[in-house]
Design an enzyme around this catalytic site. Structure first.
Site, short mmCIF file in Angstrom:
data_model
loop_
_atom_site.label_atom_id
_atom_site.label_comp_id
_atom_site.label_asym_id
_atom_site.label_seq_id
_atom_site.Cartn_x
_atom_site.Cartn_y
_atom_site.Cartn_z
N HIS A 138 0.84 -1.20 0.00
CA HIS A 138 0.00 0.00 0.00
C HIS A 138 0.88 1.26 0.00
O HIS A 138 2.09 1.18 0.19
CB HIS A 138 -0.91 0.04 1.24
CG HIS A 138 -2.08 -0.87 1.14
ND1 HIS A 138 -2.02 -2.20 1.48
CD2 HIS A 138 -3.36 -0.64 0.74
CE1 HIS A 138 -3.22 -2.75 1.29
NE2 HIS A 138 -4.04 -1.83 0.84
N LYS A 168 -0.70 4.86 4.54
CA LYS A 168 -1.51 3.87 5.26
C LYS A 168 -0.84 3.54 6.58
O LYS A 168 0.29 3.05 6.61
CB LYS A 168 -1.71 2.61 4.41
CG LYS A 168 -2.65 1.60 5.05
CD LYS A 168 -3.03 0.48 4.10
CE LYS A 168 -3.98 -0.51 4.74
NZ LYS A 168 -5.25 0.11 5.19
#
EC number: 1.17.1.8
Length: 233
Positions: free
Chosen positions: A130, A134
């Protein structure tokens, strides 16, 4: 329909764009845990932060507003949310990932795990990647994938982040700039490997799924999942 966006970060802004494209009205956009009025709202979509999520969900359910929650990290209060939903005859969906493709991916993962449970020579692992913004690791999606494998495959009883032990599923979490989300499951033996991968190209897939769930839940009563929305599983 008139939508309240509870959590107006990057995901909230993308949900707003998709909602407007589909002819809906955004009547509330807030990052505040309180101070918003739900009286003109048809449905609420919560993509806030873990500490605010249950407050938002409870407020909506107590006022008879269906709520879609994509926030992760608050599930210690999940049973309380279910209880509130039943007490108030409300409607509620929470998911670790609202992408329509990911929810198909979840079902493929469970079916594959069931088939692989008979083949002891394969070791399973999960890798997720990600964007660097995040904060949680592993992702809620990776945890769902691991728990679904455990439910179908008797060789595994837990998952571990960046570690391997007997009867555990290794989850590797990577954080790289500008990656919306990639999840891969690998079954590997000495002779070959089987890989199942979902790659998101933008946040729009997640946002679309949340809007589709909000459209679906209007007029319904109960606690639902994305399987109900997509009529799968």
């Amino acid at each position: 329909m008139k939508i309240a966006l509870l959590g107006y970060g990057k995901m909230g802004k993308t949900i707003e764009q998709i909602g407007l494209q589909r002819g809906h009205e955004i009547v509330i956009k807030t990052n505040d845990e309180d101070g918003y009025d739900l009286s003109q709202v048809d449905v609420a979509i919560d993509f806030s932060v873990p500490k605010a999520a249950f407050f938002n969900i409870a407020k909506c359910l107590k006022q008879g507003i269906p709520v879609i929650s994509g926030t992760t990290g608050w599930l210690d209060n999940y049973e309380n949310a279910v209880k509130l939903c039943k007490e108030n005859k409300g409607a509620f969906i929470t998911a670790s990932n609202f992408s329509l493709g990911v929810n198909i991916f979840f079902e493929l993962n469970k079916n594959l795990a069931k088939m692989m449970s008979q083949l002891k020579q394969y070791q399973v692992s999960i890798e997720e990647t990600h964007h660097t913004q995040k904060l949680d690791a592993p992702s809620g999606t990776a945890i769902t994938l691991a728990e679904d494998i455990i439910s179908q495959h008797q060789a595994y009883s837990k998952w571990l982040l960046n570690d391997t032990k007997e009867q555990s599923i290794l989850i590797t979490a990577n954080r790289i700039d500008d990656v919306p989300g990639t999840h891969s499951i690998e079954y590997k033996s000495k002779t070959d490997s089987i890989n199942l991968t979902h790659t998101a190209y933008s946040r729009e897939g997640f946002a679309l799924g949340a809007i589709v769930a909000a459209e679906w839940i209007l007029g319904k009563e109960g606690v639902f999942t994305m399987n109900d929305v997509l009529n799968i599983g």
